[in-house]
Design a protein around this motif. Structure first.
Motif, PDB file in Angstrom:
ATOM      1  N   SER A 158      28.074 -20.675  23.885  1.00  8.58           N
ATOM      2  CA  SER A 158      27.071 -19.868  23.174  1.00  8.58           C
ATOM      3  C   SER A 158      27.301 -18.371  23.354  1.00  8.58           C
ATOM      4  O   SER A 158      26.925 -17.584  22.497  1.00  8.58           O
ATOM      5  CB  SER A 158      25.658 -20.246  23.623  1.00  8.58           C
ATOM      6  N   ASP A 159      27.916 -17.977  24.465  1.00 10.76           N
ATOM      7  CA  ASP A 159      28.192 -16.555  24.695  1.00 10.76           C
ATOM      8  C   ASP A 159      29.484 -16.424  25.495  1.00 10.76           C
ATOM      9  O   ASP A 159      29.524 -16.712  26.690  1.00 10.76           O
ATOM     10  CB  ASP A 159      27.035 -15.899  25.440  1.00 10.76           C
ATOM     11  N   GLU A 160      30.548 -15.991  24.817  1.00  7.65           N
ATOM     12  CA  GLU A 160      31.854 -15.896  25.462  1.00  7.65           C
ATOM     13  C   GLU A 160      31.872 -14.817  26.544  1.00  7.65           C
ATOM     14  O   GLU A 160      32.500 -14.976  27.577  1.00  7.65           O
ATOM     15  CB  GLU A 160      32.927 -15.607  24.410  1.00  7.65           C
ATOM     16  N   GLU A 161      31.163 -13.736  26.317  1.00  6.01           N
ATOM     17  CA  GLU A 161      31.156 -12.623  27.270  1.00  6.01           C
ATOM     18  C   GLU A 161      30.578 -13.027  28.618  1.00  6.01           C
ATOM     19  O   GLU A 161      31.106 -12.696  29.668  1.00  6.01           O
ATOM     20  CB  GLU A 161      30.368 -11.449  26.679  1.00  6.01           C
ATOM     21  N   THR A 162      29.478 -13.770  28.600  1.00  4.51           N
ATOM     22  CA  THR A 162      28.854 -14.214  29.852  1.00  4.51           C
ATOM     23  C   THR A 162      29.322 -15.608  30.259  1.00  4.51           C
ATOM     24  O   THR A 162      28.857 -16.148  31.259  1.00  4.51           O
ATOM     25  CB  THR A 162      27.317 -14.226  29.731  1.00  4.51           C
ATOM     26  N   GLN A 163      30.232 -16.204  29.479  1.00  2.00           N
ATOM     27  CA  GLN A 163      30.759 -17.547  29.720  1.00  2.00           C
ATOM     28  C   GLN A 163      29.634 -18.571  29.855  1.00  2.00           C
ATOM     29  O   GLN A 163      29.582 -19.353  30.793  1.00  2.00           O
ATOM     30  CB  GLN A 163      31.672 -17.547  30.934  1.00  2.00           C
ATOM     31  N   THR A 164      28.730 -18.546  28.876  1.00  2.00           N
ATOM     32  CA  THR A 164      27.564 -19.422  28.870  1.00  2.00           C
ATOM     33  C   THR A 164      27.756 -20.551  27.866  1.00  2.00           C
ATOM     34  O   THR A 164      28.129 -20.317  26.721  1.00  2.00           O
ATOM     35  CB  THR A 164      26.291 -18.631  28.514  1.00  2.00           C
ATOM     36  N   TYR A 165      27.483 -21.756  28.319  1.00  4.29           N
ATOM     37  CA  TYR A 165      27.512 -22.942  27.465  1.00  4.29           C
ATOM     38  C   TYR A 165      26.097 -23.485  27.346  1.00  4.29           C
ATOM     39  O   TYR A 165      25.270 -23.284  28.233  1.00  4.29           O
ATOM     40  CB  TYR A 165      28.431 -24.017  28.069  1.00  4.29           C
ATOM     41  N   ARG A 166      25.829 -24.196  26.244  1.00  6.78           N
ATOM     42  CA  ARG A 166      24.527 -24.843  26.039  1.00  6.78           C
ATOM     43  C   ARG A 166      24.745 -26.288  25.627  1.00  6.78           C
ATOM     44  O   ARG A 166      25.668 -26.605  24.877  1.00  6.78           O
ATOM     45  CB  ARG A 166      23.719 -24.120  24.970  1.00  6.78           C
TER      46      ARG A 166
END
Length: 141
Positions: free
Chosen positions: A123-131
């Motif tokens: 979901s956010d490559e910069e913060t390396q966040t997955y959902r």
């Protein structure tokens, strides 16, 4: 100096963060392969100080690059043919990862339906966040 024999045909996973090779070994299911696998831990590296290296006999079909990219997208994948590096692949964070992260939300459908695969989307490559694909539960590396 330790000398590990060369690899005639296969894959060398290089620039693995020191200490992560056993996790990669487990997540890639390398213990289930019927080929030679060499793990070199804490090798000296000018670039990283210390690093791990994994050598796998055989073709690239033995390695899931999405899982590898999720674990550490800074790893270099070297393809070896006839004792020569013929290709170097760089990894990136995969857009979708299945069966590596498990959703911790007790109300998620994956908690009830045991055979449903755990699928996470970047979901956010910069913060390396997955959902989680089903309930949107957040997971950060």
């Amino acid at each position: 100096m330790l000398n590990i024999g060369g690899l005639q045909n296969g894959i060398v996973l290089d620039h693995i963060q020191a200490g992560k090779s056993m996790s990669i070994y487990k997540h890639l299911g390398l213990d289930k392969l019927d080929c030679q696998v060499a793990i070199i831990k804490n090798a000296r590296s000018n670039k990283m100080g210390r690093k791990d290296i994994i050598k796998i006999e055989g073709g690239l079909d033995k390695v899931d690059l999405n899982v590898l990219g999720y674990i550490d997208h800074n790893i270099t994948v070297n393809i070896i043919k006839n004792d020569v590096i013929v290709e170097k692949k760089t990894l990136s964070l995969p857009r979708e990862i299945t069966g590596v992260i498990h959703c911790k939300n007790p109300r998620c459908i994956t908690s009830v339906e045991q055979e449903l695969p755990h699928v996470f989307l970047l979901s956010d490559e910069e913060t390396q966040t997955y959902r989680c694909k089903y309930c949107e539960e957040k997971y950060t590396l």
